[in-house]
Design a protein around this motif. Sequence first.
Motif, PDB file in Angstrom:
ATOM      1  N   VAL A 177       9.525 -10.699 -53.090  1.00 27.27           N
ATOM      2  CA  VAL A 177      10.109 -12.090 -52.316  1.00 27.27           C
ATOM      3  C   VAL A 177      10.255 -11.197 -51.202  1.00 27.27           C
ATOM      4  CG1 VAL A 177      11.967 -13.229 -52.075  1.00 27.27           C
ATOM      5  CG2 VAL A 177      10.868 -13.231 -53.654  1.00 27.27           C
ATOM      6  N   LEU A 178      10.649 -10.010 -50.118  1.00 26.68           N
ATOM      7  CA  LEU A 178      10.805  -9.767 -48.947  1.00 26.68           C
ATOM      8  C   LEU A 178       9.691  -9.468 -48.365  1.00 26.68           C
ATOM      9  CD1 LEU A 178      12.610  -8.675 -46.117  1.00 26.68           C
ATOM     10  CD2 LEU A 178      12.073  -6.462 -47.454  1.00 26.68           C
TER      11      LEU A 178
ATOM     12  N   VAL B 212       7.012 -10.956 -49.738  1.00 22.21           N
ATOM     13  CA  VAL B 212       6.143 -12.394 -48.989  1.00 22.21           C
ATOM     14  C   VAL B 212       6.419 -13.176 -47.937  1.00 22.21           C
ATOM     15  CG1 VAL B 212       6.240 -14.451 -50.121  1.00 22.21           C
ATOM     16  CG2 VAL B 212       5.449 -12.658 -51.124  1.00 22.21           C
ATOM     17  N   VAL B 213       7.842 -13.157 -47.601  1.00 21.81           N
ATOM     18  CA  VAL B 213       8.812 -13.999 -46.105  1.00 21.81           C
ATOM     19  C   VAL B 213       8.281 -13.112 -45.393  1.00 21.81           C
ATOM     20  CG1 VAL B 213      10.869 -13.739 -45.450  1.00 21.81           C
ATOM     21  CG2 VAL B 213      10.831 -14.469 -47.818  1.00 21.81           C
ATOM     22  N   LEU B 214       8.222 -11.251 -44.827  1.00 19.24           N
ATOM     23  CA  LEU B 214       7.728 -10.766 -44.293  1.00 19.24           C
ATOM     24  C   LEU B 214       6.103 -11.161 -43.287  1.00 19.24           C
ATOM     25  CD1 LEU B 214       9.460  -7.725 -44.701  1.00 19.24           C
ATOM     26  CD2 LEU B 214       9.927  -9.281 -42.616  1.00 19.24           C
TER      27      LEU B 214
ATOM     28  N   VAL C 154       4.544 -13.702 -44.369  1.00 15.06           N
ATOM     29  CA  VAL C 154       4.559 -15.643 -43.490  1.00 15.06           C
ATOM     30  C   VAL C 154       4.913 -15.778 -42.119  1.00 15.06           C
ATOM     31  CG1 VAL C 154       5.499 -17.581 -44.114  1.00 15.06           C
ATOM     32  CG2 VAL C 154       4.455 -16.763 -46.396  1.00 15.06           C
ATOM     33  N   VAL C 155       5.518 -14.910 -42.226  1.00 11.92           N
ATOM     34  CA  VAL C 155       6.346 -14.603 -40.813  1.00 11.92           C
ATOM     35  C   VAL C 155       5.482 -13.724 -39.742  1.00 11.92           C
ATOM     36  CG1 VAL C 155       8.318 -13.550 -38.953  1.00 11.92           C
ATOM     37  CG2 VAL C 155       8.817 -14.462 -41.066  1.00 11.92           C
TER      38      VAL C 155
END
Length: 50
Positions: free
Chosen positions: A9-10, A12-14, A16-17
Amino acid sequence: MGLIIGLLVLWVVLAVVGFVVKSLFWLAIVALVLFVGTAVFGAVRGRAVR
């Protein structure tokens, strides 16, 4: 197993950012590489446990 999911999850968030902020495109590339590495590690470890 919770740690692996948390890392995925981490990453994927990075990613996207990194894609949203054009100057952080390198962050997206690093996050994608780490995502694939973590997914492979989790798959191999999951098979070894069974």
